[in-house]
Design an enzyme around this catalytic site. Structure first.
Site, PDB file in Angstrom:
ATOM      1  N   CYS A   1       0.849  -1.188   0.000  1.00 18.80           N
ATOM      2  CA  CYS A   1       0.000   0.000   0.000  1.00 18.80           C
ATOM      3  C   CYS A   1       0.889   1.243   0.000  1.00 18.80           C
ATOM      4  O   CYS A   1       2.032   1.201   0.462  1.00 18.80           O
ATOM      5  CB  CYS A   1      -0.864  -0.041   1.269  1.00 18.80           C
ATOM      6  SG  CYS A   1      -1.886   1.398   1.569  1.00 18.80           S
ATOM      7  N   GLY A   2       0.365   2.336  -0.488  1.00 18.51           N
ATOM      8  CA  GLY A   2       1.101   3.595  -0.432  1.00 18.51           C
ATOM      9  C   GLY A   2       1.417   4.016   0.992  1.00 18.51           C
ATOM     10  O   GLY A   2       2.366   4.771   1.223  1.00 18.51           O
TER      11      GLY A   2
END
Length: 181
Positions: free
Chosen positions: A35-36
């Protein structure tokens, strides 16, 4: 009712009653490896190392519900967290944190502290919100978990005192943790 009424399963399959954390300040985080926001593992580990001797526990709870950003097995997730971010805080078995069948702990947490909005000054927020509106508008409804790295701060009596969205970094949470310690 408090968080002490719930159990979670470790990555190794052991059932753990959260009552074992009585008297501690707890930060419960739904996590993801791809995930970012995944670099927040570093900040979480830093918080843990800085405050664990004063009574902080961090509990990581992986979920694959948001764009399938944690597809690995529990063993792969554990290894990823350790190798890439040096995670030493407790990680639990992957599970759902929202929707029709969330883990009971997360159903309770979101009932106790609802969604108050994203910090739009965070660099990912201007991309996240439009993407959610376009591809996952149902996620924006209600108080459920909106994305990976939503964090819940629990006081020493097991009460949910604050909810921090993914757009709040672990470093920004430090003052709230210090108040409870």
């Amino acid at each position: 009712m408090s968080v002490y009424d719930f159990t979670c399963t470790t990555m190794q399959g052991k059932e753990v009653s959260l009552s074992q954390y009585k008297g501690k300040v707890i930060l419960i985080v739904n996590t993801a490896s791809k995930c970012g926001f995944t670099p927040q593992f570093a900040g979480l580990e830093k918080l843990y190392k800085e405050y664990k001797d004063k009574g902080l526990e961090i509990l990581g709870c992986p979920s694959n519900q948001f764009n399938e950003q944690d597809p690995g097995t529990n063993e792969e997730i554990q290894e990823f967290c350790k190798v890439n971010y040096g995670v030493t805080f407790q990680m639990f078995k992957k599970g759902d944190v929202r929707g029709d069948n969330p883990q009971p702990l997360f159903a309770y947490l979101t009932k106790e502290k609802g969604f108050k909005g994203f910090n739009m000054d965070h660099p990912i927020a201007p991309k996240l919100v439009p993407m959610l509106k376009e591809k996952h508008p149902e996620i924006l409804e209600g108080d459920g978990i909106k994305w990976n790295f939503t964090k819940f701060l629990i006081d020493r009596e097991g009460n949910v005192v604050e909810r921090f969205e993914p757009t709040t970094t672990p470093e920004e949470i430090a003052p709230a943790i210090e108040k409870l310690l």
